[in-house]
Design a protein around this motif. Sequence first.
Motif, PDB file in Angstrom:
ATOM      1  N   LEU A   1       0.874  -1.169   0.000  1.00 48.78           N
ATOM      2  CA  LEU A   1       0.000   0.000   0.000  1.00 48.78           C
ATOM      3  C   LEU A   1       0.914   1.222   0.000  1.00 48.78           C
ATOM      4  CD1 LEU A   1      -2.906   1.113   0.182  1.00 48.78           C
ATOM      5  CD2 LEU A   1      -2.622   1.129   2.678  1.00 48.78           C
ATOM      6  N   LEU A   2       0.976   1.902  -1.135  1.00 45.01           N
ATOM      7  CA  LEU A   2       1.877   3.040  -1.325  1.00 45.01           C
ATOM      8  C   LEU A   2       1.077   4.320  -1.102  1.00 45.01           C
ATOM      9  CD1 LEU A   2       4.641   4.167  -2.247  1.00 45.01           C
ATOM     10  CD2 LEU A   2       3.840   3.915  -4.612  1.00 45.01           C
ATOM     11  N   CYS A   3       1.356   5.034  -0.022  1.00 48.14           N
ATOM     12  CA  CYS A   3       0.581   6.219   0.358  1.00 48.14           C
ATOM     13  C   CYS A   3       1.435   7.475   0.213  1.00 48.14           C
ATOM     14  CB  CYS A   3       0.101   6.101   1.790  1.00 48.14           C
ATOM     15  SG  CYS A   3      -1.054   4.740   2.057  1.00 48.14           S
ATOM     16  N   CYS A   4       0.899   8.453  -0.505  1.00 56.75           N
ATOM     17  CA  CYS A   4       1.693   9.621  -0.867  1.00 56.75           C
ATOM     18  C   CYS A   4       0.889  10.915  -0.696  1.00 56.75           C
ATOM     19  CB  CYS A   4       2.130   9.464  -2.329  1.00 56.75           C
ATOM     20  SG  CYS A   4       3.310  10.681  -2.891  1.00 56.75           S
ATOM     21  N   ASN A   5       1.606  12.005  -0.441  1.00 55.47           N
ATOM     22  CA  ASN A   5       0.953  13.316  -0.437  1.00 55.47           C
ATOM     23  C   ASN A   5       0.552  13.678  -1.866  1.00 55.47           C
ATOM     24  OD1 ASN A   5       3.800  13.602  -1.091  1.00 55.47           O
ATOM     25  ND2 ASN A   5       3.559  15.802  -0.886  1.00 55.47           N
ATOM     26  N   HIS A   6      -0.285  14.692  -2.003  1.00 57.62           N
ATOM     27  CA  HIS A   6      -0.874  14.990  -3.315  1.00 57.62           C
ATOM     28  C   HIS A   6      -0.747  16.483  -3.623  1.00 57.62           C
ATOM     29  CE1 HIS A   6      -3.055  14.227  -6.859  1.00 57.62           C
ATOM     30  NE2 HIS A   6      -4.287  14.117  -6.400  1.00 57.62           N
ATOM     31  N   ILE A   7       0.104  16.836  -4.601  1.00 60.92           N
ATOM     32  CA  ILE A   7       0.323  18.248  -4.914  1.00 60.92           C
ATOM     33  C   ILE A   7      -0.022  18.611  -6.354  1.00 60.92           C
ATOM     34  CG2 ILE A   7       2.097  18.520  -3.131  1.00 60.92           C
ATOM     35  CD1 ILE A   7       4.233  18.336  -5.334  1.00 60.92           C
TER      36      ILE A   7
ATOM     37  N   CYS B   1       5.257   7.745   1.189  1.00 64.32           N
ATOM     38  CA  CYS B   1       6.007   8.380   0.099  1.00 64.32           C
ATOM     39  C   CYS B   1       5.736   9.882   0.107  1.00 64.32           C
ATOM     40  CB  CYS B   1       5.585   7.765  -1.233  1.00 64.32           C
ATOM     41  SG  CYS B   1       6.365   8.523  -2.676  1.00 64.32           S
ATOM     42  N   ALA B   2       6.753  10.660  -0.215  1.00 63.77           N
ATOM     43  CA  ALA B   2       6.609  12.115  -0.290  1.00 63.77           C
ATOM     44  C   ALA B   2       7.068  12.609  -1.657  1.00 63.77           C
ATOM     45  CB  ALA B   2       7.418  12.789   0.810  1.00 63.77           C
ATOM     46  N   ILE B   3       6.214  13.405  -2.284  1.00 63.82           N
ATOM     47  CA  ILE B   3       6.606  14.091  -3.514  1.00 63.82           C
ATOM     48  C   ILE B   3       6.873  15.543  -3.144  1.00 63.82           C
ATOM     49  CG2 ILE B   3       5.892  14.850  -5.809  1.00 63.82           C
ATOM     50  CD1 ILE B   3       4.215  12.380  -6.079  1.00 63.82           C
ATOM     51  N   ILE B   4       8.057  16.008  -3.482  1.00 64.80           N
ATOM     52  CA  ILE B   4       8.461  17.367  -3.136  1.00 64.80           C
ATOM     53  C   ILE B   4       8.734  18.129  -4.422  1.00 64.80           C
ATOM     54  CG2 ILE B   4      10.117  18.788  -1.862  1.00 64.80           C
ATOM     55  CD1 ILE B   4      10.610  16.211  -0.123  1.00 64.80           C
ATOM     56  N   GLY B   5       7.847  19.050  -4.740  1.00 65.11           N
ATOM     57  CA  GLY B   5       7.923  19.816  -5.985  1.00 65.11           C
ATOM     58  C   GLY B   5       8.646  21.135  -5.804  1.00 65.11           C
ATOM     59  N   PRO B   6       8.298  22.103  -6.621  1.00 61.63           N
ATOM     60  CA  PRO B   6       7.125  22.122  -7.492  1.00 61.63           C
ATOM     61  C   PRO B   6       7.409  21.460  -8.847  1.00 61.63           C
ATOM     62  CG  PRO B   6       8.233  24.227  -7.646  1.00 61.63           C
ATOM     63  CD  PRO B   6       9.005  23.402  -6.634  1.00 61.63           C
TER      64      PRO B   6
ATOM     65  N   VAL C   1      10.362  10.524  -2.566  1.00 60.86           N
ATOM     66  CA  VAL C   1      11.033   9.834  -1.466  1.00 60.86           C
ATOM     67  C   VAL C   1      10.175   8.683  -0.955  1.00 60.86           C
ATOM     68  CG1 VAL C   1      12.159  10.135   0.776  1.00 60.86           C
ATOM     69  CG2 VAL C   1      11.971  12.083  -0.793  1.00 60.86           C
ATOM     70  N   PHE C   2      10.736   7.485  -0.968  1.00 58.48           N
ATOM     71  CA  PHE C   2      10.068   6.311  -0.408  1.00 58.48           C
ATOM     72  C   PHE C   2      10.614   6.052   0.991  1.00 58.48           C
ATOM     73  CE2 PHE C   2      10.070   5.391  -5.058  1.00 58.48           C
ATOM     74  CZ  PHE C   2       8.699   5.455  -5.255  1.00 58.48           C
ATOM     75  N   GLY C   3       9.725   6.031   1.981  1.00 62.84           N
ATOM     76  CA  GLY C   3      10.153   5.747   3.340  1.00 62.84           C
ATOM     77  C   GLY C   3      10.173   4.256   3.623  1.00 62.84           C
ATOM     78  N   LYS C   4      10.671   3.903   4.789  1.00 62.21           N
ATOM     79  CA  LYS C   4      10.673   2.496   5.191  1.00 62.21           C
ATOM     80  C   LYS C   4       9.239   2.059   5.502  1.00 62.21           C
ATOM     81  CE  LYS C   4      15.337   2.570   7.125  1.00 62.21           C
ATOM     82  NZ  LYS C   4      16.169   2.409   8.349  1.00 62.21           N
ATOM     83  N   PRO C   5       8.907   0.800   5.206  1.00 68.66           N
ATOM     84  CA  PRO C   5       7.552   0.316   5.509  1.00 68.66           C
ATOM     85  C   PRO C   5       7.204   0.521   6.983  1.00 68.66           C
ATOM     86  CG  PRO C   5       8.691  -1.255   4.113  1.00 68.66           C
ATOM     87  CD  PRO C   5       9.727  -0.246   4.536  1.00 68.66           C
ATOM     88  N   ILE C   6       5.959   0.925   7.216  1.00 69.61           N
ATOM     89  CA  ILE C   6       5.471   1.133   8.582  1.00 69.61           C
ATOM     90  C   ILE C   6       5.024  -0.213   9.152  1.00 69.61           C
ATOM     91  CG2 ILE C   6       3.838   2.407  10.026  1.00 69.61           C
ATOM     92  CD1 ILE C   6       3.441   4.302   7.579  1.00 69.61           C
TER      93      ILE C   6
ATOM     94  N   ILE D   1       4.396  10.366   6.355  1.00 71.63           N
ATOM     95  CA  ILE D   1       4.598  11.162   5.137  1.00 71.63           C
ATOM     96  C   ILE D   1       5.093  12.552   5.514  1.00 71.63           C
ATOM     97  CG2 ILE D   1       3.438  12.217   3.148  1.00 71.63           C
ATOM     98  CD1 ILE D   1       1.522   9.813   3.149  1.00 71.63           C
ATOM     99  N   GLN D   2       4.492  13.142   6.563  1.00 71.27           N
ATOM    100  CA  GLN D   2       4.938  14.469   7.027  1.00 71.27           C
ATOM    101  C   GLN D   2       6.386  14.424   7.470  1.00 71.27           C
ATOM    102  OE1 GLN D   2       2.898  17.578   7.279  1.00 71.27           O
ATOM    103  NE2 GLN D   2       5.074  18.127   7.179  1.00 71.27           N
ATOM    104  N   HIS D   3       6.772  13.335   8.114  1.00 72.51           N
ATOM    105  CA  HIS D   3       8.166  13.178   8.561  1.00 72.51           C
ATOM    106  C   HIS D   3       9.126  13.171   7.368  1.00 72.51           C
ATOM    107  CE1 HIS D   3      11.623  11.811  10.855  1.00 72.51           C
ATOM    108  NE2 HIS D   3      11.766  10.799  10.014  1.00 72.51           N
ATOM    109  N   LEU D   4       8.747  12.471   6.311  1.00 70.08           N
ATOM    110  CA  LEU D   4       9.577  12.450   5.106  1.00 70.08           C
ATOM    111  C   LEU D   4       9.706  13.847   4.503  1.00 70.08           C
ATOM    112  CD1 LEU D   4       8.271   9.231   3.290  1.00 70.08           C
ATOM    113  CD2 LEU D   4      10.414   9.481   4.550  1.00 70.08           C
TER     114      LEU D   4
END
Length: 198
Positions: free
Chosen positions: A36-42, A142-147, A157-162, A185-188
């Motif tokens: 389950l890949l969970c990511c922020n959305h920008i 996962c964190a996507i850091i733009g713009p 950025v893919f973090g370690k599995p929770i 995700i916020q931590h990443l």
Amino acid sequence: MSFYHFARSIVAGVMKPIFRFKVIGSENFPKEGGVLLCCNHISNLDPPALGVAAPRPVSYMAKQELFEAPILKTVLPKVHAFPVRRGKGDREALRTGLKALKEGAVLGLFPEGTRSKDGQIQKALAGAGFFALRSEAAIVPCAIIGPYKPFSRLKIVFGKPIDFESYRTEKISAEEATSIIMEEIQHLLDEQRGSRVG
């Protein structure tokens, strides 16, 4: 070559040089089994960007309306997308997502449900927590850091599995589970924004 990999190679050829992809943490991504890949959305570009960056094919929920468009209704299933009726607790979509995870696929979710206009994480929906608690999948933040600006650096950025075993045993709520995922995700995001190098 499958249609998915063909489409991915085309999208990668366009996006990588324009947005100067920098993928971090690929080693954290499980090589097999449900994820389950969970990511922020920008941005609307997040799904293809994540599909290019992830080391395995990613399935997505996509709003039902897209499957009613002449070309998209043919293409979307071939790139592992399936329909969801937003705001209606679509049980069929939930069953499809759980089935994909059980069969060892990667399910990509944007728990916020809608794009953030300022890049800050918004309140997330309970869907991510539902999938995390009802499946035995690895939960990868996962964190996507733009713009998304041409020739600017885009970080994925893919973090370690929770570790969700104890949460599943405690039978916490889907809302609580989603909050735990969003904290990771916020931590990443905080970690990468605090080290703006490259």
